[in-house]
Motif scaffolding. Structure first.
Motif, short mmCIF file in Angstrom:
data_model
loop_
_atom_site.label_atom_id
_atom_site.label_comp_id
_atom_site.label_asym_id
_atom_site.label_seq_id
_atom_site.Cartn_x
_atom_site.Cartn_y
_atom_site.Cartn_z
N UNK A 297 0.82 -1.20 0.00
CA UNK A 297 0.00 0.00 0.00
C UNK A 297 0.86 1.26 0.00
N UNK A 298 0.88 2.00 -1.09
CA UNK A 298 1.67 3.23 -1.14
C UNK A 298 1.22 4.26 -0.09
N UNK A 299 -0.03 4.18 0.35
CA UNK A 299 -0.54 5.12 1.35
C UNK A 299 0.08 4.90 2.73
N UNK A 300 0.81 3.82 2.91
CA UNK A 300 1.46 3.54 4.19
C UNK A 300 2.71 4.40 4.41
N UNK A 301 3.13 5.11 3.38
CA UNK A 301 4.33 5.95 3.49
C UNK A 301 4.11 7.08 4.48
N UNK A 302 5.22 7.52 5.09
CA UNK A 302 5.10 8.67 5.98
C UNK A 302 4.72 9.91 5.16
N UNK A 303 4.20 10.92 5.84
CA UNK A 303 3.63 12.09 5.15
C UNK A 303 4.65 12.93 4.39
N UNK A 304 5.94 12.67 4.57
CA UNK A 304 6.98 13.47 3.91
C UNK A 304 7.55 12.80 2.66
N UNK A 305 7.00 11.66 2.29
CA UNK A 305 7.46 10.94 1.09
C UNK A 305 6.75 11.51 -0.13
N UNK A 306 7.54 11.90 -1.14
CA UNK A 306 6.97 12.40 -2.40
C UNK A 306 6.58 11.26 -3.32
N UNK A 307 7.46 10.29 -3.45
CA UNK A 307 7.23 9.16 -4.35
C UNK A 307 7.25 7.89 -3.50
N UNK A 308 6.10 7.24 -3.37
CA UNK A 308 6.00 6.01 -2.60
C UNK A 308 5.99 4.82 -3.55
N UNK A 309 6.92 3.89 -3.30
CA UNK A 309 7.03 2.70 -4.13
C UNK A 309 6.66 1.49 -3.27
N UNK A 310 5.48 0.93 -3.53
CA UNK A 310 5.03 -0.25 -2.80
C UNK A 310 5.70 -1.49 -3.42
N UNK A 311 6.26 -2.35 -2.57
CA UNK A 311 6.97 -3.52 -3.11
C UNK A 311 6.35 -4.85 -2.72
N UNK A 312 5.70 -4.93 -1.57
CA UNK A 312 5.19 -6.21 -1.09
C UNK A 312 6.30 -7.18 -0.73
N UNK A 313 7.53 -6.67 -0.52
CA UNK A 313 8.70 -7.52 -0.30
C UNK A 313 9.15 -7.61 1.15
N UNK A 314 8.47 -6.94 2.06
CA UNK A 314 8.87 -6.91 3.47
C UNK A 314 10.33 -6.46 3.57
N UNK A 315 11.13 -7.14 4.39
CA UNK A 315 12.52 -6.72 4.58
C UNK A 315 13.38 -6.89 3.33
N UNK A 316 12.95 -7.70 2.39
CA UNK A 316 13.72 -7.88 1.15
C UNK A 316 13.81 -6.57 0.37
N UNK A 317 12.90 -5.63 0.65
CA UNK A 317 12.95 -4.33 -0.02
C UNK A 317 14.18 -3.54 0.37
N UNK A 318 14.89 -3.96 1.43
CA UNK A 318 16.10 -3.25 1.85
C UNK A 318 17.14 -3.19 0.73
N UNK A 319 17.19 -4.23 -0.07
CA UNK A 319 18.11 -4.23 -1.21
C UNK A 319 17.76 -3.10 -2.18
N UNK A 320 16.47 -2.87 -2.40
CA UNK A 320 16.04 -1.82 -3.33
C UNK A 320 16.29 -0.42 -2.77
N UNK A 321 16.17 -0.28 -1.45
CA UNK A 321 16.46 1.02 -0.84
C UNK A 321 17.91 1.41 -1.13
#
Length: 151
Positions: free
Chosen positions: A64-88
């Motif tokens: 859910x991109x809406x889960x981003x904090x209010x200061x995020x301009x571009x929210x990228x939803x991944x559904x990857x849990x901690x595996x998204x750390x590689x993408x960060x």
């Protein structure tokens, strides 16, 4: 330049101020902030960047991109849990780590995998992480390291 700012999701006032200062300095110097998009260091860095009219990207663990904090301009939803750390990490030219636990340690590891220079502020004491005392020192380090690598 895009800089990934990583760190703890539960932080105290000192870490919050440090992360906010990192985000603000990056934006003042024309860099974008990439983070995990949630709370703690991620939210503080984004807040600092937005105070300086910077751009922020949140690479979220959920769907859910809406889960981003209010200061995020571009929210990228991944559904990857901690595996998204590689993408960060992969989506930054360098990394600044502030505080952090196991998730931050995984991002430090990915920094080595993707050959990203990494500055640390009160984070894990790992060989290859440039220990810095201030946000200015951390930002200067990643700027000079990325700049010298592109020459």
């Amino acid at each position: 330049m895009r800089v990934s700012v990583v760190g703890g999701s539960r932080i105290g006032p000192e870490e919050e101020a440090t992360a906010e200062a990192v985000g603000k300095l990056l934006a003042q110097r024309g860099h974008s902030v990439v983070c995990g998009g949630l709370g703690g260091v991620m939210e503080a860095a984004c807040r600092g960047a937005k105070e300086a009219s910077g751009t922020t990207v949140g690479v979220l663990p959920g769907e859910d991109p809406a889960a981003a904090n209010e200061y995020v301009d571009v929210a990228v939803a991944t559904g990857l849990s901690h595996a998204r750390n590689a993408l960060v990490v992969m989506n930054g030219d360098a990394v600044v780590a502030v505080d952090g636990g196991g998730g931050t340690l995984s991002e430090i590891g990915f920094s080595f995998v993707y050959r990203r220079p990494i500055a640390g502020l009160g984070t894990h004491d790992v060989e290859g992480v440039e220990a810095c005392e201030t946000p200015e020192e951390a930002v200067n380090y990643v700027e000079s390291t990325v700049e010298s690598a592109s020459e």
